[in-house]
Write an enzyme that holds these catalytic residues in place. Sequence first.
Site, PDB file in Angstrom:
ATOM      1  N   SER A 245       0.834  -1.422   0.107  1.00 53.65           N
ATOM      2  CA  SER A 245       0.110  -0.146   0.518  1.00 53.65           C
ATOM      3  C   SER A 245       0.979   1.245  -0.424  1.00 53.65           C
ATOM      4  CB  SER A 245      -0.671   0.335   1.332  1.00 53.65           C
ATOM      5  OG  SER A 245      -0.370   0.016   2.705  1.00 53.65           O
TER       6      SER A 245
ATOM      7  N   TYR B  23      -1.760 -19.700   2.461  1.00 55.87           N
ATOM      8  CA  TYR B  23      -3.044 -17.982   2.929  1.00 55.87           C
ATOM      9  C   TYR B  23      -3.395 -18.810   4.162  1.00 55.87           C
ATOM     10  CZ  TYR B  23      -5.580 -14.710   2.822  1.00 55.87           C
ATOM     11  OH  TYR B  23      -6.929 -13.093   3.310  1.00 55.87           O
TER      12      TYR B  23
ATOM     13  N   ASP C 195       6.387  -2.449  11.309  1.00 58.15           N
ATOM     14  CA  ASP C 195       5.973  -4.078  11.237  1.00 58.15           C
ATOM     15  C   ASP C 195       5.210  -4.953  12.595  1.00 58.15           C
ATOM     16  OD1 ASP C 195       7.595  -6.305   8.939  1.00 58.15           O
ATOM     17  OD2 ASP C 195       6.293  -7.009  10.985  1.00 58.15           O
TER      18      ASP C 195
ATOM     19  N   LYS D  63      -4.589 -18.070   8.047  1.00 56.03           N
ATOM     20  CA  LYS D  63      -5.740 -17.438   8.969  1.00 56.03           C
ATOM     21  C   LYS D  63      -6.458 -18.753  10.105  1.00 56.03           C
ATOM     22  CE  LYS D  63      -6.350 -13.794   6.317  1.00 56.03           C
ATOM     23  NZ  LYS D  63      -5.332 -12.115   7.938  1.00 56.03           N
TER      24      LYS D  63
ATOM     25  N   GLY E  13      -7.878 -25.163  -6.868  1.00 55.64           N
ATOM     26  CA  GLY E  13      -8.112 -24.481  -5.677  1.00 55.64           C
ATOM     27  C   GLY E  13      -9.756 -23.490  -5.343  1.00 55.64           C
TER      28      GLY E  13
ATOM     29  N   SER F 202     -11.347 -15.246   6.900  1.00 56.35           N
ATOM     30  CA  SER F 202     -11.379 -15.156   5.005  1.00 56.35           C
ATOM     31  C   SER F 202     -12.582 -16.455   5.454  1.00 56.35           C
ATOM     32  CB  SER F 202     -10.451 -15.085   4.788  1.00 56.35           C
ATOM     33  OG  SER F 202     -10.798 -16.157   3.701  1.00 56.35           O
TER      34      SER F 202
ATOM     35  N   SER G 224     -10.120 -13.884 -18.020  1.00 53.54           N
ATOM     36  CA  SER G 224      -9.656 -14.643 -17.916  1.00 53.54           C
ATOM     37  C   SER G 224     -10.938 -15.363 -17.782  1.00 53.54           C
ATOM     38  CB  SER G 224      -9.062 -16.047 -17.951  1.00 53.54           C
ATOM     39  OG  SER G 224      -7.417 -15.308 -18.662  1.00 53.54           O
TER      40      SER G 224
HETATM   41  P1  NAD Z   1      -4.183  -5.206   2.059  1.00 53.81           P
HETATM   42  O1  NAD Z   1      -3.096  -5.695   1.374  1.00 53.81           O
HETATM   43  O2  NAD Z   1      -4.738  -4.139   1.016  1.00 53.81           O
HETATM   44  O3  NAD Z   1      -4.156  -3.953   3.192  1.00 53.81           O
HETATM   45  C1  NAD Z   1      -3.308  -5.156   4.016  1.00 53.81           C
HETATM   46  C2  NAD Z   1      -2.334  -4.440   4.646  1.00 53.81           C
HETATM   47  O4  NAD Z   1      -1.079  -4.507   5.098  1.00 53.81           O
HETATM   48  C3  NAD Z   1      -0.874  -3.104   3.738  1.00 53.81           C
HETATM   49  O5  NAD Z   1      -1.498  -2.091   3.924  1.00 53.81           O
HETATM   50  C4  NAD Z   1      -0.171  -4.351   3.669  1.00 53.81           C
HETATM   51  O6  NAD Z   1       1.215  -2.628   3.853  1.00 53.81           O
HETATM   52  C5  NAD Z   1      -0.038  -4.036   5.210  1.00 53.81           C
HETATM   53  N1  NAD Z   1       0.971  -5.211   5.944  1.00 53.81           N
HETATM   54  C6  NAD Z   1       1.372  -6.940   5.333  1.00 53.81           C
HETATM   55  N2  NAD Z   1       1.862  -6.732   6.231  1.00 53.81           N
HETATM   56  C7  NAD Z   1       2.401  -6.204   7.293  1.00 53.81           C
HETATM   57  C8  NAD Z   1       3.658  -6.418   8.052  1.00 53.81           C
HETATM   58  N3  NAD Z   1       4.334  -8.210   8.277  1.00 53.81           N
HETATM   59  N4  NAD Z   1       3.151  -4.820   9.222  1.00 53.81           N
HETATM   60  C9  NAD Z   1       2.554  -4.280   9.435  1.00 53.81           C
HETATM   61  N5  NAD Z   1       1.263  -3.661   7.851  1.00 53.81           N
HETATM   62  C10 NAD Z   1       1.867  -5.168   7.161  1.00 53.81           C
HETATM   63  O7  NAD Z   1      -5.344  -6.286   1.864  1.00 53.81           O
HETATM   64  P2  NAD Z   1      -6.240  -5.784   2.319  1.00 53.81           P
HETATM   65  O8  NAD Z   1      -7.697  -6.982   1.167  1.00 53.81           O
HETATM   66  O9  NAD Z   1      -6.938  -4.562   3.423  1.00 53.81           O
HETATM   67  O10 NAD Z   1      -6.896  -7.045   2.956  1.00 53.81           O
HETATM   68  C11 NAD Z   1      -6.809  -6.981   4.727  1.00 53.81           C
HETATM   69  C12 NAD Z   1      -6.819  -8.126   5.672  1.00 53.81           C
HETATM   70  O11 NAD Z   1      -7.964  -8.627   5.601  1.00 53.81           O
HETATM   71  C13 NAD Z   1      -6.124  -8.968   5.281  1.00 53.81           C
HETATM   72  O12 NAD Z   1      -5.654  -9.512   6.855  1.00 53.81           O
HETATM   73  C14 NAD Z   1      -6.617 -10.095   4.341  1.00 53.81           C
HETATM   74  O13 NAD Z   1      -6.120 -11.493   4.639  1.00 53.81           O
HETATM   75  C15 NAD Z   1      -8.121 -10.530   4.734  1.00 53.81           C
HETATM   76  N6  NAD Z   1      -8.956  -9.932   3.946  1.00 53.81           N
HETATM   77  C16 NAD Z   1      -8.399  -9.757   3.166  1.00 53.81           C
HETATM   78  C17 NAD Z   1      -9.749 -10.210   2.323  1.00 53.81           C
HETATM   79  C18 NAD Z   1      -9.605  -9.284  -0.032  1.00 53.81           C
HETATM   80  O14 NAD Z   1     -10.745 -10.149  -0.293  1.00 53.81           O
HETATM   81  N7  NAD Z   1      -9.573  -8.357  -0.295  1.00 53.81           N
HETATM   82  C19 NAD Z   1     -10.540 -11.108   2.042  1.00 53.81           C
HETATM   83  C20 NAD Z   1     -10.786 -11.688   3.228  1.00 53.81           C
HETATM   84  C21 NAD Z   1      -9.942 -11.424   3.986  1.00 53.81           C
HETATM   85  C1  UD1 Z   2     -10.223 -15.681  -3.653  1.00 50.66           C
HETATM   86  C2  UD1 Z   2      -8.922 -16.838  -2.568  1.00 50.66           C
HETATM   87  C3  UD1 Z   2      -9.738 -16.927  -1.354  1.00 50.66           C
HETATM   88  C4  UD1 Z   2      -9.579 -14.782  -0.828  1.00 50.66           C
HETATM   89  C5  UD1 Z   2      -9.877 -14.022  -1.998  1.00 50.66           C
HETATM   90  C6  UD1 Z   2      -9.584 -12.391  -1.457  1.00 50.66           C
HETATM   91  C7  UD1 Z   2      -8.555 -18.268  -4.127  1.00 50.66           C
HETATM   92  C8  UD1 Z   2      -8.239 -19.367  -4.483  1.00 50.66           C
HETATM   93  N1  UD1 Z   2      -9.275 -18.142  -2.837  1.00 50.66           N
HETATM   94  O1  UD1 Z   2     -11.432 -15.446  -3.170  1.00 50.66           O
HETATM   95  O2  UD1 Z   2      -8.789 -17.442  -0.474  1.00 50.66           O
HETATM   96  O3  UD1 Z   2      -9.461 -15.131   0.761  1.00 50.66           O
HETATM   97  O4  UD1 Z   2      -9.520 -14.362  -2.961  1.00 50.66           O
HETATM   98  O5  UD1 Z   2      -8.166 -11.950  -2.191  1.00 50.66           O
HETATM   99  O6  UD1 Z   2      -8.125 -17.955  -4.396  1.00 50.66           O
HETATM  100  N2  UD1 Z   2     -12.119 -15.352 -11.577  1.00 50.66           N
HETATM  101  C9  UD1 Z   2     -12.006 -15.313 -13.158  1.00 50.66           C
HETATM  102  N3  UD1 Z   2     -11.153 -14.912 -13.350  1.00 50.66           N
HETATM  103  C10 UD1 Z   2     -10.343 -14.184 -12.869  1.00 50.66           C
HETATM  104  C11 UD1 Z   2     -10.317 -13.605 -11.133  1.00 50.66           C
HETATM  105  C12 UD1 Z   2     -11.190 -14.835 -10.995  1.00 50.66           C
HETATM  106  O7  UD1 Z   2     -12.901 -15.888 -13.514  1.00 50.66           O
HETATM  107  O8  UD1 Z   2      -9.288 -13.979 -13.555  1.00 50.66           O
HETATM  108  C13 UD1 Z   2     -13.390 -16.497 -10.933  1.00 50.66           C
HETATM  109  C14 UD1 Z   2     -13.163 -17.094  -9.929  1.00 50.66           C
HETATM  110  O9  UD1 Z   2     -12.741 -18.793 -10.682  1.00 50.66           O
HETATM  111  C15 UD1 Z   2     -13.772 -17.346  -8.694  1.00 50.66           C
HETATM  112  C16 UD1 Z   2     -14.596 -15.999  -9.247  1.00 50.66           C
HETATM  113  O10 UD1 Z   2     -13.704 -14.952 -10.300  1.00 50.66           O
HETATM  114  O11 UD1 Z   2     -14.771 -17.707  -9.233  1.00 50.66           O
HETATM  115  C17 UD1 Z   2     -13.801 -15.041  -8.159  1.00 50.66           C
HETATM  116  O12 UD1 Z   2     -12.540 -15.356  -7.735  1.00 50.66           O
HETATM  117  P1  UD1 Z   2     -11.780 -14.379  -6.422  1.00 50.66           P
HETATM  118  O13 UD1 Z   2     -11.866 -12.973  -7.188  1.00 50.66           O
HETATM  119  O14 UD1 Z   2     -10.937 -14.503  -7.254  1.00 50.66           O
HETATM  120  O15 UD1 Z   2     -11.907 -14.344  -5.049  1.00 50.66           O
HETATM  121  P2  UD1 Z   2     -12.388 -16.425  -4.449  1.00 50.66           P
HETATM  122  O16 UD1 Z   2     -11.232 -17.496  -5.761  1.00 50.66           O
HETATM  123  O17 UD1 Z   2     -13.959 -16.458  -4.386  1.00 50.66           O
END
Ligand code: NAD
Ligand code: UD1
Length: 338
Positions: A36, A149, A58, A153, A294, A124, A216
């Site tokens: 970020s 990953y 960190d 979690k 996956g 998640s 894709s």
């Molecule tokens: P993001 O990468 O945008 O945000 C994570 C932030 O943490 C970043 O700003 C990064 O610089 C910071 N960071 C990473 N490692 C660090 C460390 N060791 N020390 C300090 N800062 C650190 O991701 P996000 O999408 O905002 O996700 C936030 C949280 O939610 C994460 O834990 C992610 O696993 C979880 N999550 C995200 C999604 C999603 O789809 N975005 C889904 C389920 C869970």
């Molecule tokens: C993925 C991760 C999940 C994580 C979440 C948020 C995997 C297997 N799962 O979820 O662990 O918490 O992201 O970061 O990676 N798709 C396409 N084309 C693309 C991208 C995605 O067809 O280029 C499809 C996928 O097959 C799926 C849907 O779109 O059916 C959503 O995909 P995505 O946004 O990557 O999320 P998840 O797979 O649900």
Amino acid sequence: MKILVTGGAGYIGSHTTLALLEAGFEVVVLDNLCNSSDAALHAVEAICGKSALMIRGDVRDRALLDRIFQEHAIDAVLHFAGLKAVGESVRKPLEYYDANVGGSLTLCQAMAAAGVFRLVFSSSATVYGEPEQMPISEHFPTGTPTNPYGQSKLIVENVLRDLCAAEPRWSVALLRYFNPIGAHDSGHLGEDPNGIPNNLVPYISQVAVGSLQELSIFGDDYSTADGTGVRDYIHVVDLADGHLKALQSISQRTGLNIWNLGTGDGYSVMQVLRAFEQASGRPVPYRVMPRRAGDVAESWADPSKAARELGWKATRSLQQMMTDTWRWQSNHPKGYQG
Ligand code: NAD
Ligand code: UD1
């Protein structure tokens, strides 16, 4: 109340920081900016006229955490910091366990030493694995995540469960997010993935803006209505509101609480693509490819526990998620860099 937000410069953390500031909380952000930039926090300030204190560092740095807890009367921690790219986690498992598990352990140790026991953890829906039934409720057993990953979690969830069992002062929320997408409706705060996006909606929006050629679609032979994968997409602003409600709730109780944050509706890849084309007025070229390893066919939440216990419900529609994504992406074709 003063809240420490780890990872507060990231996608979900920055939207939640904004919601906290708007609700009158004081916010200290700890972020190492590995995924970020502090531009997100400047955007937050421009939107609401208030700012968080940004500490670059960190979450694994115990001495820094001790200093933060000494210098600030922190009431609770929202822990977003971590690494989140599934494919990268398969290639670099040690980095992922170190950041996600190691970071959470160090944070909890520092919190306990400082007497801070309220924690909201970003989990998640991936922890459910491949459930036999939809929608997914919190009482479903956790599965076996297929990648480091997801494992990280689940490990942190289990650590926090043990911690709450061992020490009754802890009050922890495990928030299991479904698929967060969208952006703030100002069009100036949004998702800015590094490199080529892994997730569907950032990929689609980069195709629409001309940065990528075509989408894709990973498989059209699932047993879903149109054969493409189905997910529960949730607007990031609704998700941020869920954190405030969870924070409020754990301030009034102790122990471990698990809440799904999703809408309860599933949409297919094809439906998302069409909704995005409608919102942006741009065609999104695509090609059907084999399934991605996956992936599950479908996943959507039963969000009724959060509705009942937190009084929280996602309110924004798929169309609004697409409109807000497009406003952000078209205003900032290169994310925070441009
Ligand atoms: P993001 O990468 O945008 O945000 C994570 C932030 O943490 C970043 O700003 C990064 O610089 C910071 N960071 C990473 N490692 C660090 C460390 N060791 N020390 C300090 N800062 C650190 O991701 P996000 O999408 O905002 O996700 C936030 C949280 O939610 C994460 O834990 C992610 O696993 C979880 N999550 C995200 C999604 C999603 O789809 N975005 C889904 C389920 C869970
Ligand atoms: C993925 C991760 C999940 C994580 C979440 C948020 C995997 C297997 N799962 O979820 O662990 O918490 O992201 O970061 O990676 N798709 C396409 N084309 C693309 C991208 C995605 O067809 O280029 C499809 C996928 O097959 C799926 C849907 O779109 O059916 C959503 O995909 P995505 O946004 O990557 O999320 P998840 O797979 O649900």
